[in-house]
Design a protein around this motif. Structure first.
Motif, PDB file in Angstrom:
ATOM      1  N   GLU A  80      -3.168   5.190  -2.792  1.00  0.00           N
ATOM      2  CA  GLU A  80      -4.227   6.069  -2.315  1.00  0.00           C
ATOM      3  C   GLU A  80      -3.668   7.456  -2.021  1.00  0.00           C
ATOM      4  O   GLU A  80      -2.669   7.597  -1.318  1.00  0.00           O
ATOM      5  N   GLU A 107       0.843  -1.182   0.000  1.00  0.00           N
ATOM      6  CA  GLU A 107       0.000   0.000   0.000  1.00  0.00           C
ATOM      7  C   GLU A 107       0.881   1.236   0.000  1.00  0.00           C
ATOM      8  O   GLU A 107       1.871   1.304   0.749  1.00  0.00           O
ATOM      9  N   VAL A 109      -3.094  -3.026  -9.976  1.00  0.00           N
ATOM     10  CA  VAL A 109      -3.075  -1.986  -8.951  1.00  0.00           C
ATOM     11  C   VAL A 109      -4.440  -1.304  -8.906  1.00  0.00           C
ATOM     12  O   VAL A 109      -5.186  -1.322  -9.877  1.00  0.00           O
ATOM     13  N   ASP A 110      -4.754  -0.715  -7.777  1.00  0.00           N
ATOM     14  CA  ASP A 110      -5.924   0.140  -7.622  1.00  0.00           C
ATOM     15  C   ASP A 110      -5.413   1.553  -7.384  1.00  0.00           C
ATOM     16  O   ASP A 110      -4.462   1.757  -6.614  1.00  0.00           O
ATOM     17  N   GLU A 123      -1.004  -6.584  -7.193  1.00  0.00           N
ATOM     18  CA  GLU A 123      -2.014  -6.392  -6.142  1.00  0.00           C
ATOM     19  C   GLU A 123      -1.640  -5.255  -5.195  1.00  0.00           C
ATOM     20  O   GLU A 123      -1.691  -5.402  -3.973  1.00  0.00           O
ATOM     21  N   ASN A 124      -1.259  -4.104  -5.761  1.00  0.00           N
ATOM     22  CA  ASN A 124      -0.899  -2.940  -4.962  1.00  0.00           C
ATOM     23  C   ASN A 124      -2.043  -1.943  -4.924  1.00  0.00           C
ATOM     24  O   ASN A 124      -2.902  -1.924  -5.803  1.00  0.00           O
ATOM     25  N   ARG A 125      -2.010  -1.094  -3.920  1.00  0.00           N
ATOM     26  CA  ARG A 125      -3.027  -0.056  -3.763  1.00  0.00           C
ATOM     27  C   ARG A 125      -2.319   1.274  -3.580  1.00  0.00           C
ATOM     28  O   ARG A 125      -1.450   1.421  -2.708  1.00  0.00           O
TER      29      ARG A 125
END
Length: 189
Positions: free
Chosen positions: A71, A49, A90-91, A67-69
């Motif tokens: 923000e 994250e 990624v998101d 599978e990273n985020r």
């Protein structure tokens, strides 16, 4: 830096004077960290994250993001097309990705939430099934882009050429569908 880090939390760390070369991060959290202008070569970020970080103009050649985020993070000018495409996922939530490039990438079913994507290059990118929720796409480049089943219903400021992109099943709102006709310079009332 060492070669492998797992379950670490980094808060207010400036990595700008370092180089990540073949360094792996597994389930790590980065808060208020500065990666700007950093060379991140051949490194792997798995289930990490990035919160309130700055990665502007970081060089990510050969690195993988699985599978990273991200923000509230600045990712200005990133050449994402240089990352290892294998399992790239990624998101992006409330991020600034201005002038970044996803040229020729496969990004099916990605999600961009409340992001600024001004001048982002999506040329020849496969974005099928992607959602642009409340995103500003001013001057974003869509050329030979697969936009099938993409949700633009709450996006704004995009201009998409119907003749140069695949749009089957894409979703638009009544308030933004006019952006598809911008090239014709017609008036919609």
């Amino acid at each position: 830096m060492n070669d492998y880090y797992s379950d670490e939390i980094y808060d207010k760390v400036s990595f700008t004077s370092q180089e990540f070369s073949k360094t792996d991060f597994d389930s790590c959290t980065f808060k208020n960290c500065d990666f700007s202008e950093l060379h991140i070569n051949g490194s792997e970020f798995l289930e990490c994250e990035f919160i309130d970080c700055n990665l502007s103009n970081a060089r990510v050649k050969g690195s993988s993001f699985k599978e990273n985020r991200f923000e509230n993070t600045k990712l200005v000018g990133i050449k994402f097309y240089e990352v290892d495409a294998f399992l790239f996922k990624v998101d992006f939530i409330k991020c600034n990705l201005d002038f970044s490039s996803f040229y020729q990438m496969t990004m099916e079913n990605f999600r961009f939430f409340d992001c600024i994507l001004e001048g982002v290059d999506f040329t020849e990118t496969n974005l099928s099934g992607t959602h642009f929720d409340n995103c500003n796409l001013k001057d974003a480049i869509f050329d030979a882009t697969n936009l099938e089943n993409v949700d633009f219903s709450s996006a704004e400021n995009f201009i998409i050429d119907l003749e140069k992109n695949q749009l089957k099943g894409a979703t638009f709102s009544k308030s933004n569908v006019g952006n598809l006709l911008a090239k014709y310079k017609i008036n919609i009332i």
